[in-house]
Design an enzyme around this catalytic site. Structure first.
Site, short mmCIF file in Angstrom:
data_model
loop_
_atom_site.label_atom_id
_atom_site.label_comp_id
_atom_site.label_asym_id
_atom_site.label_seq_id
_atom_site.Cartn_x
_atom_site.Cartn_y
_atom_site.Cartn_z
N CYS A 134 -1.91 8.26 3.73
CA CYS A 134 -1.54 7.96 2.34
C CYS A 134 -2.69 8.33 1.41
CB CYS A 134 -1.12 6.51 2.18
SG CYS A 134 -2.14 5.37 3.07
N GLU A 171 0.88 -1.17 0.00
CA GLU A 171 0.00 0.00 0.00
C GLU A 171 0.91 1.21 0.00
OE1 GLU A 171 -1.97 0.75 3.64
OE2 GLU A 171 -3.35 2.19 2.76
#
Ligand code: FAD
Length: 868
Positions: free
Chosen positions: A838, A804
């Protein structure tokens, strides 16, 4: 705001009862309420007789006049069409460009089943509207309208002809017009002058007015200034019109504090109590000079304490002395309404000031329920059954009557039974001096029957369509709810007895006093899993003790090391807080190549047994871990703040996410544990079952040192793997505590291990070991690429790699979006968690037609003092 100020607020003696009741268990409260609201049978019967007369007349007027209540009943919010209509109303008034309006109409109207409403109402208004909606829905869905069913020849074909001529543009105009009519129904005028003029006819009948300048929840200092100016102009104009009639008889004004300050919230108490107080003082002095009434509206429950503090500051300053026009609205749907009235009495006595008290049921019910669930708080601040609000309203009426010498009583309701109860209780307590209140466009048929005997004040919103939205949505929610009086009166299938049933009797008849469809926030996910516990950051009583404990934990020294140590490991190294480089947090021992080898040996050995663990055990251990994280909340919050550099708000969200991960994977483990038998030819048995792969390396970042760390580890454990977890160098101490809790929950040490070490050593000694059968990684794209290449070059089976990574996150906004919502979401996404998510917003794309507005609002919201 400093800690000592929070301490003072948390320990205020006179607000103790308010705090206690804020989120009190409803079941516990009800018996006490029923006692306080009790009305004897004989009195109740005469109240009901009077209510029957009012209701009968109301129903008579409705069938002859038709109108909004019938329309709202037909499209109540339990129907798809009602929701579609509300979405349209919400959006149509503000979308500037035709193209998007057409798209929205198409989107909202086509899917709904308008035909189902046809002929269901007596009112021509409703049927005509239904025809129009059905027609437009069909017409857009099938441009050639061959399959159009001919329901009611004359009207249908006329509408059909009209609609087919122009397609969406005609529909757009028609609906826009309809929404404007709806807006007009609820808004008194675009300017205060227009509204004052419009009021004269009804004033002659005995009505009084309180004007509300539309606009609330200011986002920028400029908005707040604009609203303040609007209030000032309005008070001047109302003062002129009042011509000395005084606050009880003459017109007045209602004020929303959220309109006067962009940060009207507890964490900004200091600013609120200087800047917002200054604006309020200005308005109060002016209202006093003009001798008109000024009432502070009640808004969301988290704003109640700041508003009471502000009121006390105003009273303490003495500027309102000698004027009886200052008032406050009290919401009976709040569990602490009775305590609010006691507090107002306390303030009135202390500062020797008579106050106007407007008792309402409350307009933010849906918001309160939603906010409480999202924040995972203990219980709701409002009742979950409508009838409990009615009972509490009655208890409040009684209390207000007892305090009649301190207050001027104002009862705001559109409910005929509530009106009759108020009348009866006031008579019983010898209260002569009181008034009813209703909202513009909602109470006329009821109060036209009453106003000649008792005065009624109309709350009259004033403003342009631009500022109407929030108010209109509240009215649509209120009227569209099938529990509301205006909605029920329009339902001919409901017998009169049901409408005038004693609220006390109705409440007694329920075995569960809490509404069965509104579970406590912790039970939001039903049988699946528990919701994580939140922390009420709007209530000092709840968060102040936690803050205090966190402060005490500042000096606690922590220690982290690999779960299994080689004897030759280097000595511990001190680590410091990113907030204050002098603040030593503890020591960390880093893993050497040898201890990395030892970790893999131990995990490999443990896997031979752990691979046969059953899903129920894994699930149980994960649930245990979740409980341990919650039970050690303060310590984890302290580490998230001192080591992770988080603010309390973000730390609470992160801890909740970690807890949710544990419970979610506990549930997933159970879901997939049984083998599925696949279909196949006779004699073959094909089964699909899921198993762990072996050792999984988990590599997590510093920005979410607990949530992402725990998320990776628990996912791997739930599916039967052993885990070696490498934390971010910056946040090793919190990772150590997470591992401690996993061990404490019952996971064997070799099954889940901590491995603090450098990225280089992990690559060389952990990821290259072919016994590691999978890698979970969250971090930079560059590192993810390197790991990917390293794993690809490894001999043996191909290794799954889940990465990720960050990136450019964009938000695309078209003109159907509500500007305030966009700005709030942009700020949350781009700047919450210090902009380090993120998924954090990096690029905002805005449709040209609304760009200037959004940019101005965004600038104003992030730079509150800037001139934009
Ligand atoms: C003059 C005036 C001023 C007002 N000022 C304010 C204000 O400052 N702040 C504010 O919040 N509202 C304010 N209101 C709005 C007011 O709260 C609503 O109009 C009122 O609640 C409607 O109540 P009712 O007695 O007319 O109708 P009813 O139909 O008898 O009651 C509807 C009310 O019941 C409550 N309710 C609905 N469902 C549930 C449930 N499941 N559980 C518990 N309770 C439920 C809600 O409060 C809802 O509004 C004001 C209204 C007037 C007339």
């Amino acid at each position: 705001m400093s800690n000592s100020e929070f301490e003072i607020i948390a320990n205020l003696e006179q607000t103790k009862r308010l705090d206690q009741l804020y989120r009190q268990d409803e079941e516990q409260l009800v018996n006490e309420l029923l006692e306080k609201a009790a009305i004897n049978n004989m009195d109740m019967r005469s109240i009901q007789e009077e209510a029957i007369q009012l209701v009968t007349e109301l129903r008579k007027q409705r069938t002859t006049k038709g109108g909004l209540d019938a329309f709202m009943f037909q499209y109540d919010l339990s129907s798809e069409e009602g929701i579609a209509l509300m979405c349209l109303a919400e959006a149509l008034l503000r979308i500037p460009d035709k193209e998007n309006i057409d798209k929205l109409i198409r989107d909202k109207l086509v899917s709904a089943n308008w035909g189902a409403h046809l002929g269901k109402s007596h009112s021509l208004f409703v049927n005509a509207a239904t025809w129009a909606l059905m027609l437009t829905g069909k017409m857009i869905a099938q441009p050639h309208h061959e399959s159009f069913t001919d329901h009611g020849k004359g009207l249908t074909s006329a509408l059909k002809k009209l609609a087919t001529k122009g397609g969406e543009p005609i529909v757009r105009q028609a609906i826009s017009q309809a929404m404007k009519i709806l807006g007009k129904q609820f808004v008194m005028g675009r300017s205060i002058q227009e509204a004052l003029k419009r009021a004269r006819d009804k004033e002659a009948m005995g009505y009084r007015y309180s004007y509300d300048m539309l606009g609330e929840a200011a986002f920028t200092a400029d908005d707040a200034k604009r609203y303040l100016d609007a209030y000032v102009c309005a008070i001047e104009a109302i003062g002129e019109e009042s011509a000395g009639k005084g606050p009880f008889v003459g017109p007045g004004i209602s004020i929303k504090l959220s309109a006067l300050h962009p940060r009207y919230e507890l964490s900004k108490t200091k600013r609120v109590e200087t800047e917002l107080l200054a604006s309020m003082n200005k308005l109060i002095l002016l209202a006093k000079e003009k001798n008109i009434g000024l009432t502070i509206d009640a808004e969301e429950s988290y704003r109640l304490m700041p508003s009471l503090r502000l009121l006390e500051k105003i009273l303490a300053s003495g500027i309102a002395k000698g004027w009886d026009g200052l008032g406050l609205a009290v919401q009976a749907y709040q569990k602490r309404a009775l305590a609010v009235i006691d507090h107002l009495k306390f303030l009135s006595d202390k500062y020797d000031q008579k106050l106007c008290v407007r008792l309402v049921k409350g307009a933010y019910w849906d918001t309160e329920i939603k906010l409480t669930q999202v924040q995972g708080l203990e219980d709701y601040p409002v009742f979950t059954r409508k009838v409990t609000t009615d009972v509490n309203y009655i208890a409040c009426v009684k209390k207000l009557c007892e305090y009649k010498d301190s207050f001027f009583l104002q009862f705001a309701t559109h409910n005929a039974l509530t009106v009759s109860i108020v009348k009866h209780l006031c008579k019983q307590h010898h209260v002569e001096h009181y008034e009813y209140q209703c909202l513009h466009g909602m109470g006329d048929p009821l109060y036209d029957q009453i106003v000649s005997q008792k005065p009624c004040r109309v709350y009259a919103p004033v403003g342009s369509h631009e500022d109407l939205l929030a108010y209109l949505v509240r009215r649509l929610l209120e009227n569209g709810a099938n529990s509301s009086f205006v909605n029920r009166i329009a339902n001919d299938e409901l017998p009169l007895e049901s409408i005038i049933q004693s609220p006390m009797e109705k409440l007694k008849s329920y075995s569960s006093k809490r509404h069965p469809n509104i579970p406590l926030p912790k039970n939001l996910f039903g049988e699946q899993r528990l919701n994580s516990k939140g922390l009420d950051l709007a209530q000092p009583k709840a968060f102040y003790p936690v803050l205090k404990e966190i402060e005490l934990l500042a000096n606690k020294m922590h220690f982290a090391q690999p779960t299994f140590l080689e004897s030759k490991n280097p000595s511990a190294v001190k680590c410091y807080s990113p907030i204050d480089a002098r603040h030593c947090l503890g020591e960390i021992v880093q893993a050497t190549p040898e201890s990395i080898g030892l970790a893999v040996d131990k995990a490999d050995e443990a896997y031979q047994k752990w691979r046969f663990s059953d899903a129920a055990t894994r699930s149980h251990l994960l649930n245990q871990t979740a409980d341990l994280l919650e039970n050690n909340r303060t310590e984890l919050l302290a580490l998230l703040m001192y080591e992770g550099g988080k603010i309390l708000d973000d730390a609470v969200s992160e801890l909740r996410e970690a807890v949710d991960f544990c419970r979610y994977y506990a549930q997933e483990a159970l879901k997939h544990h049984q083998a599925t038998t696949l279909r196949g030819p006779t004699g073959e048995l094909n089964q699909l079952s899921l198993h762990g792969r072996g050792i999984i390396a988990c590599i997590s970042p510093w920005n979410f040192p607990l949530a992402i760390f725990i998320g990776q580890v628990t996912a791997a454990l739930a599916s039967g793997n052993c885990v070696i977890a490498k934390p971010a160098a910056q946040t090793t101490l919190i990772a150590q505590r997470a591992i401690d809790f996993l061990h404490q929950a019952g996971f064997a040490k070799a099954v889940v291990q901590l491995l603090p070490t450098s990225g280089h050593l992990v690559s060389e000694h952990l990821l290259k070991d072919i016994r590691v059968r999978g890698v979970l990684f969250t971090g930079s794209t560059e590192t993810a690429r390197n790991i990917n290449q390293l794993l690809a070059n490894r001999p043996g089976p191909i290794v799954p790699f889940v990465a990720e990574t960050g990136g450019q996150n964009a938000m695309i906004v078209d003109s159907s979006a509500l500007a305030e919502q966009v700005v709030s979401d942009v700020i949350t996404s781009a700047f919450k968690s210090a902009g380090q998510r993120c998924s954090a917003l990096r690029v905002l794309f805005v449709q040209e037609d609304i760009a200037d507005k959004i940019i101005t609002m965004l600038k104003g919201a992030v730079l509150p003092h800037s001139k934009t």
